[in-house]
Design an enzyme around this catalytic site. Structure first.
Site, PDB file in Angstrom:
ATOM      1  N   GLU A 127      38.847  98.337 -27.998  1.00 23.36           N
ATOM      2  CA  GLU A 127      38.633  98.449 -26.549  1.00 23.36           C
ATOM      3  C   GLU A 127      39.959  98.871 -25.934  1.00 23.36           C
ATOM      4  OE1 GLU A 127      36.164  98.069 -23.883  1.00 23.36           O
ATOM      5  OE2 GLU A 127      38.002  98.797 -22.946  1.00 23.36           O
ATOM      6  N   CYS A 134      14.588  86.927 -23.202  1.00 29.14           N
ATOM      7  CA  CYS A 134      14.012  86.825 -24.532  1.00 29.14           C
ATOM      8  C   CYS A 134      12.923  87.878 -24.707  1.00 29.14           C
ATOM      9  CB  CYS A 134      13.546  85.415 -24.847  1.00 29.14           C
ATOM     10  SG  CYS A 134      11.936  84.964 -24.398  1.00 29.14           S
TER      11      CYS A 134
HETATM   12  P1  NAD Z   1      31.055  99.847 -19.604  1.00 28.05           P
HETATM   13  O1  NAD Z   1      31.422 101.107 -18.938  1.00 28.05           O
HETATM   14  O2  NAD Z   1      30.993  98.572 -18.832  1.00 28.05           O
HETATM   15  O3  NAD Z   1      32.022  99.608 -20.837  1.00 28.05           O
HETATM   16  C1  NAD Z   1      32.473 100.643 -21.691  1.00 28.05           C
HETATM   17  C2  NAD Z   1      33.789 100.188 -22.303  1.00 28.05           C
HETATM   18  O4  NAD Z   1      34.240 101.133 -23.255  1.00 28.05           O
HETATM   19  C3  NAD Z   1      34.884 100.060 -21.272  1.00 28.05           C
HETATM   20  O5  NAD Z   1      35.392  98.746 -21.329  1.00 28.05           O
HETATM   21  C4  NAD Z   1      35.924 101.101 -21.675  1.00 28.05           C
HETATM   22  O6  NAD Z   1      37.224 100.683 -21.417  1.00 28.05           O
HETATM   23  C5  NAD Z   1      35.657 101.247 -23.142  1.00 28.05           C
HETATM   24  N1  NAD Z   1      36.023 102.547 -23.708  1.00 28.05           N
HETATM   25  C6  NAD Z   1      35.698 103.780 -23.234  1.00 28.05           C
HETATM   26  N2  NAD Z   1      36.132 104.729 -24.068  1.00 28.05           N
HETATM   27  C7  NAD Z   1      36.736 104.100 -25.103  1.00 28.05           C
HETATM   28  C8  NAD Z   1      37.328 104.542 -26.300  1.00 28.05           C
HETATM   29  N3  NAD Z   1      37.387 105.834 -26.618  1.00 28.05           N
HETATM   30  N4  NAD Z   1      37.828 103.611 -27.156  1.00 28.05           N
HETATM   31  C9  NAD Z   1      37.767 102.269 -26.869  1.00 28.05           C
HETATM   32  N5  NAD Z   1      37.212 101.808 -25.730  1.00 28.05           N
HETATM   33  C10 NAD Z   1      36.671 102.702 -24.859  1.00 28.05           C
HETATM   34  O7  NAD Z   1      29.653 100.150 -20.311  1.00 28.05           O
HETATM   35  P2  NAD Z   1      28.600  99.160 -21.002  1.00 28.05           P
HETATM   36  O8  NAD Z   1      27.702  98.599 -19.976  1.00 28.05           O
HETATM   37  O9  NAD Z   1      29.287  98.230 -21.924  1.00 28.05           O
HETATM   38  O10 NAD Z   1      27.754 100.220 -21.831  1.00 28.05           O
HETATM   39  C11 NAD Z   1      28.368 100.921 -22.907  1.00 28.05           C
HETATM   40  C12 NAD Z   1      27.523 102.067 -23.395  1.00 28.05           C
HETATM   41  O11 NAD Z   1      26.366 101.571 -24.053  1.00 28.05           O
HETATM   42  C13 NAD Z   1      27.022 102.971 -22.291  1.00 28.05           C
HETATM   43  O12 NAD Z   1      26.976 104.298 -22.745  1.00 28.05           O
HETATM   44  C14 NAD Z   1      25.655 102.474 -22.026  1.00 28.05           C
HETATM   45  O13 NAD Z   1      24.834 103.449 -21.445  1.00 28.05           O
HETATM   46  C15 NAD Z   1      25.209 102.102 -23.417  1.00 28.05           C
HETATM   47  N6  NAD Z   1      24.217 101.038 -23.366  1.00 28.05           N
HETATM   48  C16 NAD Z   1      23.491 100.781 -24.438  1.00 28.05           C
HETATM   49  C17 NAD Z   1      22.537  99.778 -24.386  1.00 28.05           C
HETATM   50  C18 NAD Z   1      21.717  99.441 -25.541  1.00 28.05           C
HETATM   51  O14 NAD Z   1      20.800  98.658 -25.445  1.00 28.05           O
HETATM   52  N7  NAD Z   1      22.017  99.958 -26.665  1.00 28.05           N
HETATM   53  C19 NAD Z   1      22.327  99.055 -23.248  1.00 28.05           C
HETATM   54  C20 NAD Z   1      23.121  99.317 -22.182  1.00 28.05           C
HETATM   55  C21 NAD Z   1      24.087 100.284 -22.257  1.00 28.05           C
END
Ligand code: NAD
Length: 565
Positions: A197, A412
């Site tokens: 992160e 859930c």
């Molecule tokens: P967020 O923006 O709150 O967090 C993303 C984090 O990634 C940030 O803390 C940022 O600092 C970090 N980051 C960005 N680029 C980076 C890199 N190259 N290396 C290391 N850290 C880096 O987003 P979130 O709510 O945690 O969502 C993350 C992603 O997952 C989004 O693309 C979202 O759409 C997707 N998502 C997936 C699901 C799922 O069910 N799979 C659900 C919600 C969101």
């Protein structure tokens, strides 16, 4: 978006208790959920109206927030408020059993449905990115995603490792609003997690809230601690303040290959979500302001290295999957790399069988603010579903390990599966909560909602509908039918968004809320909505030819005309 509103400073989260400011509990629930999204304990950057998922916002501007609050306070029991991309734009007399709030966020017409056009309109204050539960006022903090992450990893463990992650190391990136659930979901499955992160404050936040165990700046030391814990079969999680692409390459250089590799950086948005390698967070933030085109280029370059490193780890034996952030889609589109899709997405790999049965992330929040209300609903789950071992294990783990953020809430996965009275799992549970409210066992009404990532509510070809059996990945009629049907069934809030999870132009999805205030009206609404909503999952997957969905339709008596195996 202006300066934070005075009333937001006064609230600092959802109002709680049994006195209400609005005319009825349904309007009050909308007001409390909006403020819950913007609770500093819940949202990632509430002063900027950002809730989670890159720039997922709850309101378009602070003026719009104030206007929404006034409208909700004034909204009658037979009126419907319209929210267009985070701004109130109209109010009509409808009828008591119609939704109180209808929301449409970030939607653009096909040929214009791109980040470029979206950002132009956003800069002019004409549209807002609603992500999924940000703009629909259904975010409940990192807990909202944790069971999905836990279930996904549990399914992976069942498929690959005899049902458990003990002694296994999972490597990932991104500890934001959703991604922050990963370390805890891994340790709940008895495994070890190393998470990169770039923003140290995010790691600290996950440690403070019990989602991650510690932060180690030196990668070599983090790997050593992870390997030692895995060898002893202990649960362990560590956040490493480093860019994920750099970390994965460094792991390859050290000949360290994890068992599982995934990612939840916000790569769906190359400008405002993902951080490029070679810059500190502050330097990257400055570059984004001064030279957005350069930012985009270096961000995409890092994503390509990120995907290459994942593919190399996969070659060397790691189980790799994309966790719904469109990392593969971005690299395919911008770098013309079809092989970006050589590792699978999590839905076809682990979640689709659940969707076929109408199962998805049902969630509810206690509007009283009293944690005991949620503990009483946990009991209700145990009473209603004593034979569901995995569900009961989840409730035990959640009670033990999850701290509430903002309004006490629970998530859930429940599905369609009807009982002898023809009531679905979701309906049975909602009716039980409604009765507990009516009987005063719960202090105040409970609002039930869900993620947009659900069985029948989303079209997203790189995620929820990736690799559909009949090739209908991009058909967006399904979420639209889902929203229309849930309006017809009388849900209290219904929303339709574009671009959640995977970015503008890549998905269309919907949500709904039902407020269980103990009345007969609420019981009737719950019974209808918790049949139509999971029922759409069964219908959509039966239509696509999935046997599990056709079986569920037959067992639970769901009408699917022209059904074909
Ligand atoms: P967020 O923006 O709150 O967090 C993303 C984090 O990634 C940030 O803390 C940022 O600092 C970090 N980051 C960005 N680029 C980076 C890199 N190259 N290396 C290391 N850290 C880096 O987003 P979130 O709510 O945690 O969502 C993350 C992603 O997952 C989004 O693309 C979202 O759409 C997707 N998502 C997936 C699901 C799922 O069910 N799979 C659900 C919600 C969101």
């Amino acid at each position: 978006i202006g300066e934070p509103s005075d009333q937001w400073y006064d609230y600092q989260g959802a109002p709680t208790g049994t006195d209400i400011e609005c005319e009825g509990w349904r309007q009050e629930a909308a007001l409390r959920m909006l403020n819950n999204n913007l609770d500093p304990e819940v949202g990632e950057d509430p002063e900027d109206l950002v809730v989670y998922g890159g720039t997922g916002r709850a309101a378009r501007s602070w003026d719009a927030y104030d206007a929404i609050m006034s409208e909700l306070r004034d909204l009658g029991d037979d009126e419907t408020l319209l929210i267009q991309s985070g701004k109130p734009v109209g109010r009509f007399t409808t009828r008591e059993r119609a939704p109180r709030v209808l929301i449409a966020n970030s939607n653009l017409v096909g040929n214009w449905d791109t980040w470029e056009h979206f950002h132009e309109l956003e800069a002019e204050g004409k549209i807002m990115y609603g992500q999924m539960t940000a703009g629909s006022w259904a975010y409940i903090g990192t807990q909202g995603i944790i069971q999905g992450t836990y279930e996904t990893l549990a399914e992976l463990a069942r498929q690959e490792y005899d049902g458990d992650l003990e002694g296994r190391i999972v490597v990932t990136g991104g500890l934001g609003g959703m991604g922050g659930a990963q370390p805890l979901a891994v340790t709940m499955n008895h495994g070890v997690c190393i998470a990169a992160e770039v923003d140290e404050a995010r790691i600290d936040r996950r440690i403070e809230t019990g989602y991650c165990q510690e932060k180690v700046a030196d990668l070599g030391e983090a790997i050593e601690r992870a390997e030692a814990a895995a060898e002893r079969g202990e649960r362990y999680s560590v956040g490493v303040p480093v860019n994920t692409a750099d970390m994965l390459e460094a792991m390859l250089d050290r000949d360290f290959v994890p068992d599982v590799i995934t990612d939840q950086t916000s790569s769906h948005d190359e400008l405002e979500g993902y951080y490029p390698s070679g810059y500190t967070v502050a330097e990257a933030d400055a570059l984004r302001e001064s030279a957005p085109e350069t930012y985009r280029e270096v961000s995409i370059d890092t994503m390509e290295r990120h995907v290459d490193a994942i593919l190399e780890h996969q070659q060397r034996g790691a189980t790799a999957f994309e966790y719904g952030n469109n990392l593969r889609g971005q690299v395919k589109e911008h770098c013309d790399r079809d092989d970006a899709f050589d590792f699978p997405g999590f839905v076809p790999a682990y979640v689709r069988p659940l969707f076929c049965r109408g199962k998805g992330p049902f969630r509810w929040a206690a509007l009283s603010g009293n944690p005991d209300d949620i503990h009483r609903t946990d009991e209700a789950i145990r009473e209603l579903f004593p034979e569901k071992d995995a569900l009961l294990r989840w409730i035990d783990l959640a009670q033990e390990q999850i701290q509430f953020q903002g309004l006490p809430s629970r998530v859930c996965w429940l599905g369609y599966e009807t009982d002898d009275d023809g009531l679905t799992e979701r309906a049975r549970f909602a009716l039980r909560i409604n009765r507990l409210v009516a009987e005063g066992e719960i202090d105040a009404p409970v609002v039930v909602t869900r993620d947009h990532l659900d069985a029948g509510s989303v079209a997203s070809p790189n995620r929820e509908t990736e690799a559909m059996k009949d090739g209908t990945d991009a058909v967006a009629d399904w979420p639209i039918l889902n929203a229309l049907l849930n309006c017809a069934a009388g849900a209290d809030i219904v929303s339709v968004h574009d671009g959640g999870g995977v970015g503008i132009g890549n998905s269309l999805h919907t949500n709904n809320h039902v407020v269980l205030d103990g009345t007969d009206r609420a019981a009737e609404t719950a019974k209808r909505v918790y049949t139509t909503d999971p029922g759409m999952g069964v219908v959509r997957h039966a239509d696509a030819g999935y046997d599990d969905a056709i079986d569920e339709a037959e067992q639970s008596d769901v009408a699917v005309p022209m059904r074909d195996r």
